[in-house]
Scaffold this motif. Structure first.
Motif, PDB file in Angstrom:
ATOM      1  N   SER A  71      -4.677  -0.501   5.327  1.00 32.24           N
ATOM      2  CA  SER A  71      -4.124  -1.008   4.063  1.00 32.24           C
ATOM      3  C   SER A  71      -4.860  -2.246   3.566  1.00 32.24           C
ATOM      4  O   SER A  71      -4.933  -2.476   2.361  1.00 32.24           O
ATOM      5  CB  SER A  71      -2.628  -1.319   4.221  1.00 32.24           C
TER       6      SER A  71
ATOM      7  N   GLY B 147       2.094   1.865  -3.506  1.00 30.68           N
ATOM      8  CA  GLY B 147       1.062   1.954  -4.528  1.00 30.68           C
ATOM      9  C   GLY B 147       0.778   0.666  -5.287  1.00 30.68           C
ATOM     10  O   GLY B 147       0.197   0.690  -6.369  1.00 30.68           O
TER      11      GLY B 147
ATOM     12  N   ARG C  97       6.148   8.115  -0.443  1.00 31.65           N
ATOM     13  CA  ARG C  97       4.966   7.271  -0.370  1.00 31.65           C
ATOM     14  C   ARG C  97       4.143   7.467  -1.626  1.00 31.65           C
ATOM     15  O   ARG C  97       3.772   8.595  -1.970  1.00 31.65           O
ATOM     16  CB  ARG C  97       4.149   7.655   0.865  1.00 31.65           C
ATOM     17  N   ILE C  98       3.863   6.371  -2.312  1.00 33.95           N
ATOM     18  CA  ILE C  98       3.087   6.447  -3.550  1.00 33.95           C
ATOM     19  C   ILE C  98       1.621   6.167  -3.240  1.00 33.95           C
ATOM     20  O   ILE C  98       0.721   6.771  -3.785  1.00 33.95           O
ATOM     21  CB  ILE C  98       3.646   5.436  -4.578  1.00 33.95           C
ATOM     22  N   GLY C  99       1.372   5.209  -2.352  1.00 35.50           N
ATOM     23  CA  GLY C  99       0.011   4.832  -1.990  1.00 35.50           C
ATOM     24  C   GLY C  99      -0.475   5.567  -0.758  1.00 35.50           C
ATOM     25  O   GLY C  99      -0.146   6.734  -0.549  1.00 35.50           O
ATOM     26  N   LEU C 100      -1.224   4.871   0.088  1.00 34.05           N
ATOM     27  CA  LEU C 100      -1.872   5.535   1.214  1.00 34.05           C
ATOM     28  C   LEU C 100      -1.581   4.906   2.574  1.00 34.05           C
ATOM     29  O   LEU C 100      -2.186   5.290   3.570  1.00 34.05           O
ATOM     30  CB  LEU C 100      -3.397   5.543   0.982  1.00 34.05           C
ATOM     31  N   ALA C 101      -0.668   3.936   2.643  1.00 35.75           N
ATOM     32  CA  ALA C 101      -0.404   3.285   3.929  1.00 35.75           C
ATOM     33  C   ALA C 101      -0.020   4.323   4.967  1.00 35.75           C
ATOM     34  O   ALA C 101       0.608   5.333   4.655  1.00 35.75           O
ATOM     35  CB  ALA C 101       0.703   2.250   3.788  1.00 35.75           C
TER      36      ALA C 101
ATOM     37  N   ARG D 251      -7.244  -1.355   0.929  1.00 33.13           N
ATOM     38  CA  ARG D 251      -6.793  -0.654  -0.280  1.00 33.13           C
ATOM     39  C   ARG D 251      -6.036  -1.543  -1.255  1.00 33.13           C
ATOM     40  O   ARG D 251      -5.656  -1.112  -2.332  1.00 33.13           O
ATOM     41  CB  ARG D 251      -5.919   0.541   0.115  1.00 33.13           C
TER      42      ARG D 251
ATOM     43  N   ASP E 258       0.841  -1.209   0.000  1.00 33.72           N
ATOM     44  CA  ASP E 258       0.000   0.000   0.000  1.00 33.72           C
ATOM     45  C   ASP E 258       0.875   1.258   0.000  1.00 33.72           C
ATOM     46  O   ASP E 258       0.560   2.250  -0.660  1.00 33.72           O
ATOM     47  CB  ASP E 258      -0.917  -0.026   1.228  1.00 33.72           C
ATOM     48  N   TRP E 259       1.978   1.233   0.727  1.00 33.78           N
ATOM     49  CA  TRP E 259       2.898   2.398   0.754  1.00 33.78           C
ATOM     50  C   TRP E 259       3.417   2.714  -0.642  1.00 33.78           C
ATOM     51  O   TRP E 259       3.480   3.864  -1.046  1.00 33.78           O
ATOM     52  CB  TRP E 259       4.076   2.118   1.707  1.00 33.78           C
TER      53      TRP E 259
END
Lengths: 248, 248
Positions: A157, A132, B226-230, A160, A129-130
């Motif tokens: 996470s 993407g 950070r690319i995602g949302l974690a 997602r 999740d971090w």
């Protein structure tokens, strides 16, 4: 008080077979429950909470869909339904998310070969999740995504990232036209790969590594160069290192 | 059979105060014991082993210094002295290694601010050893390096990395002329740093991060984009990612 049948029913969600039949799982603790409620990440069906949590979260509860049933319970009942060593104020019963129907290999996806430790799986989900990554393909031998220890270590996470459980050899055979990368001790340095636009990245079990029939289907072996003498890196740490080099 | 006094003595090594007084600690299991014996990484004083382990390791035992006392014991005695949930054939009593006397800041060193979870500390020690980091400076709030869970999760790495326990604010104040790096959410991208020749890299507690007085002494904040949302990355995973970018 909580009815005996209700108690048994929530306890049953600790077992994979029974939670899959019910199509539900459990999320616990104020931090994670608040995250899934406020961000509407998952569909909550019931909440079991101590009075002080209910009082402190009036605003949050007001905005819930009317379908969510809120039960105010005492400490003793919470301890009976909780999967945590130290029950923590609130427990949510949540609808499972559908598994991914089709894997999109134009985006990089993780393929996990026998990640059995729930803590490791949870950590890998957060790492995905971090960076993407939105698709995780698990061998049938992996821990269940809704194992309570997995859920609690992922925070939001879990909602997602999409999951797909399969036989890895069959899956990789069917995706032979795709680049299949894997962490290995004798590959190309992770620094030289550059950003990957898509493909599949296979991560193996920490003590046994990637199984031979899966490794046979790998096109590109990736190595994290070792400067010192440590015997190995933890599977989740290796995943984090590789993704940090190929996603940015 | 094992004498009661001996039993109590080995069990006492599970407690930090008592093992520090004895200047000893415990290593368990065939794999790790074989590694420290064959590579002469640590000074073993006594071995407690099942007969089948002793028989299978005759060659290894022949080459030991005569000072090592080998006790053949039964399953019941092993279970009594073992710190493992599943005792595993052999237990070694080992001399503690001296703490580092002087930190050499011309080589990159890790500074751990309140890494309390023994599993996290063990994983970080292995990561340090993988990337050739030979010095770990711990705040007094960190887990003990010889906590059984730390030792068992490091394999031989525990012997190849030097330790120093200190008050971090005092230590960093005394090393103000050195570059002090830290993992933070609002820093420079880890990809842009390049290889670091020396300095100190501070890693914080996973839930609380780096304490404010320590952060005040940091010169360069490093961020893992950070690319995602974690919500966050595990402290050990962050350590691995940063070291993979700045050591190679």
């Amino acid at each position: 008080m909580i009815a005996k049948s209700k108690l048994k029913y929530i306890q049953s969600l600790g077992h994979k077979k029974l939670r899959d039949e019910a199509d539900l799982f459990v999320v616990e603790g104020p931090k994670m429950v608040a995250e899934i409620l406020s961000e509407k990440l998952l569909q909550v069906t019931e909440l079991y909470a101590l009075l002080d949590w209910v009082t402190a979260n009036e605003q949050l509860l007001k905005n819930l869909p009317s379908s969510v049933v809120v039960h105010t319970i005492d400490n003793i009942s919470l301890a009976k339904i909780s999967q945590l060593t130290t029950p923590n104020k609130v427990l949510a019963v949540v609808k499972q998310q559908p598994l991914i129907a089709t894997i999109n290999t134009s985006q990089l996806a993780l393929v996990l070969d026998t990640i059995q430790d729930p803590g490791n799986l949870g950590t890998i989900i957060r790492i995905a999740d971090w960076f993407g990554i939105q698709q995780i393909i698990c061998s049938h031998e992996c821990a269940d995504r809704y194992n309570p220890k997995v859920v609690q270590s992922t925070m939001g996470s879990i909602a997602r990232v999409g999951f797909y459980y399969t036989n890895l050899v069959d899956f990789l055979m069917a995706n032979k036209q795709t680049q299949i990368y894997a962490a290995a001790l004798d590959g190309m340095s992770v620094q030289k790969l550059g950003k990957l636009a898509g493909g599949l990245l296979v991560i193996g079990n920490e003590s046994k590594g990637i199984s031979a029939p899966v490794m046979d289907l790998v096109n590109v072996r990736i190595t994290i160069p070792r400067i010192g003498l440590a015997e190995s890196l933890n599977a989740a740490v290796a995943t984090g290192i590789i993704l940090s080099h190929v996603t940015m």
